[in-house]
Design an enzyme around this catalytic site. Structure first.
Site, mmCIF file in Angstrom:
data_model
loop_
_atom_site.group_PDB
_atom_site.id
_atom_site.type_symbol
_atom_site.label_atom_id
_atom_site.label_comp_id
_atom_site.label_asym_id
_atom_site.label_seq_id
_atom_site.Cartn_x
_atom_site.Cartn_y
_atom_site.Cartn_z
ATOM 1 C CG ASP A 161 -6.920 8.672 -9.955
ATOM 2 O OD1 ASP A 161 -7.901 9.390 -10.186
ATOM 3 O OD2 ASP A 161 -6.283 8.695 -8.894
ATOM 4 C CG ASP A 184 -2.405 7.101 -6.451
ATOM 5 O OD1 ASP A 184 -3.638 7.291 -6.559
ATOM 6 O OD2 ASP A 184 -1.584 8.032 -6.434
ATOM 7 C CG ASP A 226 -7.837 4.923 -8.290
ATOM 8 O OD1 ASP A 226 -8.823 5.454 -8.822
ATOM 9 O OD2 ASP A 226 -6.851 5.563 -7.876
#
Length: 793
Positions: free
Chosen positions: A250, A535, A539
């Protein structure tokens, strides 16, 4: 064996329990007090505002929220004032959403676009409000996202392979044990002795140290990662990191700094202009409403680059705060002019300085600053279109843009009337734009390059815009020839979806469920071992489904709960070290498995042949168990062995076919060595009247122990052992000690108790020749095997 199992289980329990405690301590730092309206008093009830823990909130509570607060459940707004909420934890998009209590929605409005509903896990960016909690816990929208958590983990190829080879060993063990018991009984007519000998052979065939070797290797890898400030919650994930060949990342906060910096300050023609920066700085410096990251970026840029805009010469008169309808903020400042009108009176210049979304700033402008000509021109439609095109071009380069405008107010004495913001924010002069960028981390490019060197491909899976993601990836050296977005993926059929996911390196504007689908597609169709680093709450589905789920200590609590590894620092170089540790752990484990299975099967087949040929047992149960015990103890040093550089450069995966083929090639070499020893003893020492039961058992005991100890050095490397490649010093020491014990035992009282006898020195000369021949034949077989199968371990 029971002691070894107990040590192995205790070691693994201690390591994982310690990691779990460390992860729980991280969650203890997160306390979310919530302001709640409660009633107090038995007779006359009074409404009070109290603070309670988020976990104590129930449906029906009326909560009050301010900037920075997290919503403790799904909330229906009752009142709001300039309320802006970040829903990035659910959508993955960094944009801020306006919320208002007065909005009326219909049934066709998508859930996350409802203006009067705030969802659990989102947070207040600016403004304030009051709302009714309608659902908490498992009944919230966030919980519906995670209904499949815990069901998506792919099968573990390593564990499946161990289980398969265990069944093979058990089958071989039962067949060999039955033959040996039957043969021994026919010779000795002693049932108990025959059964005991058969059980000893079964014990010798068992890789006793497997649990201990595996768990020691994993614990050693976990401790190495702990030194790099990582918490490894599941030891098995260390091994999976060695097999990982795709890392999905990400973007926000992982590849980037997670804070904006100024790239440029441009006039309406796209030329750098300090005047634009000066007025933007004054706006950010004097505004007292909610400070945004872009304000911090402007202030930091001015202070660190030595600009002297002298804010002390300005004084603030008033402010029109930012809201999500106007999408701009204005301050009115006053400064002394150069002209004076007498001793006690001074003329002041007043300016309204406005900055905000480009289109909204241009909407209140009637003039444009022509810096080159030093004039103020009328803001024409051509100017408007030119600036819009410039803004679009800058946005496509992954930059964020704000517009800056000013308005001179010639006033004396009293403050201006701010009652009508629309009249005040009008007929302004457009100065230019300021561009911002969230820069990639200095360490990220190097870490991604090192991962690529080790065969780990990086894919960026983000909820942000495609242009921003592409800009970041270009800065980091990630290929952007194949990119796609979530809405595009939704239109594809299953086969095209898998092909697109396989080839794309940047996937932007993804929802949480789309990230999950991407990870599962790579695992099932591409047969990749996938890691996911994220995080946010958005996700969490992908983190749970990935073979290696990774989060950071500042991540959302649900992401940390589901992650296998928690990074205490957002540094991808830690993952490079983790990959190396994983491959080292996997390699040492495979050394033990292949070595022990080959040696055990080869030795047991030799025992079977010797039992059929001889009139007595080649080894007594006591001698066989002692040999097995010493050989097993010598293998404790294997987790501290090193791996060749070429081995850790590529991902390592378990192959179901490789181990049986490996055994078929190398097992007969061990059996051949034992049979040569058997025939040498039979033919050579029988002529010297030395050949008896004790002598044969002593020779077989010593040769078997030395061979099973030395075979590790042949198996552990593709190169020539002791010449081209030498094992680590713990392994060398272990080999020397166990070999010395094995040679010495027949000469001691312990050997006499075990039924062993002294061996002539000529036999040790034969063993030197035998093992030289064994290593020569084994090396030839190894080279042929590598030529055919292109792999050794």
């Amino acid at each position: 064996m029971l002691i070894l199992v107990f040590i192995s289980v205790s070691l693994r329990f201690y390591q994982e329990y310690t990691s779990s405690k460390a992860a729980m301590k991280l969650s203890e730092f997160v306390r979310c007090p919530v302001k709640v309206q409660r009633c107090a008093g038995r007779v006359v009830q009074t409404e009070l505002i109290v603070q309670v823990d988020q976990r104590d909130i129930v449906p029906g509570d009326i909560v009050i929220f301010e900037p920075g607060d997290l919503f403790p459940g799904d909330v229906r707004l009752l009142s709001s004032k300039h309320l802006a909420v970040s829903q990035s934890s659910l959508t993955g998009e960094s944009w801020i959403t306006e919320k208002t209590a007065d909005a009326k929605e219909n049934q066709t409005t998508p859930l996350l676009e409802l203006k009067n509903i705030c969802f659990m896990g989102t947070n207040v960016v600016s403004g304030s409000g009051m709302g009714l909690v309608v659902s908490t816990g498992c009944k919230t929208y966030m919980s519906t996202m995670f209904s499949s958590i815990g069901k998506q983990k792919p099968p573990d190829g390593f564990n499946d392979g161990i289980r398969c080879i265990s069944f093979v060993l058990i089958s071989v063990m039962l067949v060999v044990m039955a033959i040996i018991i039957l043969t021994d009984y026919l010779k000795s007519n002693d049932v108990s002795e025959s059964v005991l000998f058969g059980l000893s052979v079964a014990c010798a065939l068992t890789p006793n140290m497997l649990p201990l070797i595996v768990n020691t290797s994993l614990a050693k890898g976990a401790l190495a990662m702990a030194r790099d400030r990582c918490i490894v919650k599941s030891l098995a994930v260390i091994r999976d990191m060695g097999s990982m060949d795709i890392l999905c990342i990400d973007k926000t906060g992982t590849l980037t700094m997670n804070h904006a910096i100024i790239v440029n300050y441009l006039d309406s023609w796209g030329s750098p202009q300090e005047k634009v920066l000066r007025f933007a700085f004054l706006n950010s410096y004097f505004k007292t409403d909610q400070k945004y990251p872009l304000d911090d970026a402007i202030l930091a840029y001015v202070f660190t680059n030595g600009y002297r805009f002298q804010p002390s010469k300005w004084s603030k008169i008033d402010e029109i705060p930012f809201d999500f309808i106007r999408r701009r903020v204005s301050v009115i400042l006053e400064t002394e002019s150069n002209a004076s009108q007498g001793r006690n009176s001074q003329t002041h210049d007043r300016f309204m300085i406005t900055k905000g979304a480009l289109e909204e700033v241009m909407r209140v402008c009637s003039f444009i600053d022509s810096v080159d000509e030093g004039e103020i021109d009328t803001f024409s439609s051509e100017d408007y279109q030119r600036i819009l095109n410039m803004g679009e071009e800058l946005s496509n380069r992954g930059l964020r843009i704000i517009g800056v405008a000013i308005k001179r107010l010639q006033m004396q004495g009293s403050h201006p009337n701010m009652a009508n913001e629309e009249i005040t924010e009008s007929d302004m002069i457009f100065l230019g734009v300021i561009t911002f960028f969230d820069p990639p981390k200095d360490s990220a490019k190097q870490a991604l390059w090192r991962l690529a060197e080790k065969g780990v491909k990086a894919k960026v899976l983000t909820g942000d815009s495609l242009s921003l993601a592409v800009r970041i990836c270009e800065e980091l050296g990630i290929r952007t020839t194949n990119v796609t977005t979530g809405p595009e993926l939704e239109l594809l059929n299953q086969d095209v979806f898998h092909e697109t996911v396989k080839s794309a390196t940047v996937l932007a504007r993804l929802t949480p469920t789309q990230k999950l689908r991407v990870v599962q597609s790579l695992q099932t169709v591409g047969e990749h071992v996938v890691g996911f680093l994220g995080d946010g709450v958005n996700d969490s589905l992908a983190i749970d489904a990935a073979n290696v789920g990774i989060s950071v200590d500042s991540g959302a609590s649900v992401a940390k709960d589901l992650a296998d590894i928690i990074l205490l620092e957002k540094d991808l170089n830690v993952l490079v070290a983790g990959v190396e540790n994983g491959r080292l752990t996997y390699g040492n484990t495979m050394k033990y498995i292949k070595m022990s299975v080959v040696a055990n099967i080869g030795s047991v087949l030799s025992l079977l042949i010797a039992t059929l040929l001889l009139e007595f047992e080649p080894l007594t149960p006591r001698q066989l168990l002692t040999q097995t015990f010493l050989y097993s103890v010598g293998q404790i040093a294997i987790p501290w062995d090193k791996m060749e550089e070429d081995y850790v450069k590529t991902p390592q995966k378990w192959s179901e076919k490789s181990l049986p083929i490996f055994i078929l090639w190398n097992g007969p070499v061990c059996t051949l060595c034992d049979l040569v020893n058997l025939f040498f003893l039979w033919c050579y020492y029988r002529d010297y009247n030395l050949f008896d039961v004790k002598f044969f058992q002593s020779a077989w005991f010593t040769e078997g122990l030395l061979m099973q100890t030395l075979i590790f050095h042949l198996i552990r490397t593709e190169k020539i052992p002791f010449i081209q490649e030498i094992s680590s010093w713990p392994v060398i020491c272990s080999t020397v000690v166990i070999s010395a014990i094995g040679i010495a035992i027949p000469f001691t009282e312990v050997g006499e108790i075990m039924g062993l006898t002294n061996l002539p020195f000529s036999y040790f000369g034969f063993l030197v020749v035998l093992f030289l021949g064994y290593f020569t034949v084994g090396q030839v077989v190894k080279r042929i095997y590598i030529l055919i199968y292109r792999k050794w371990l």
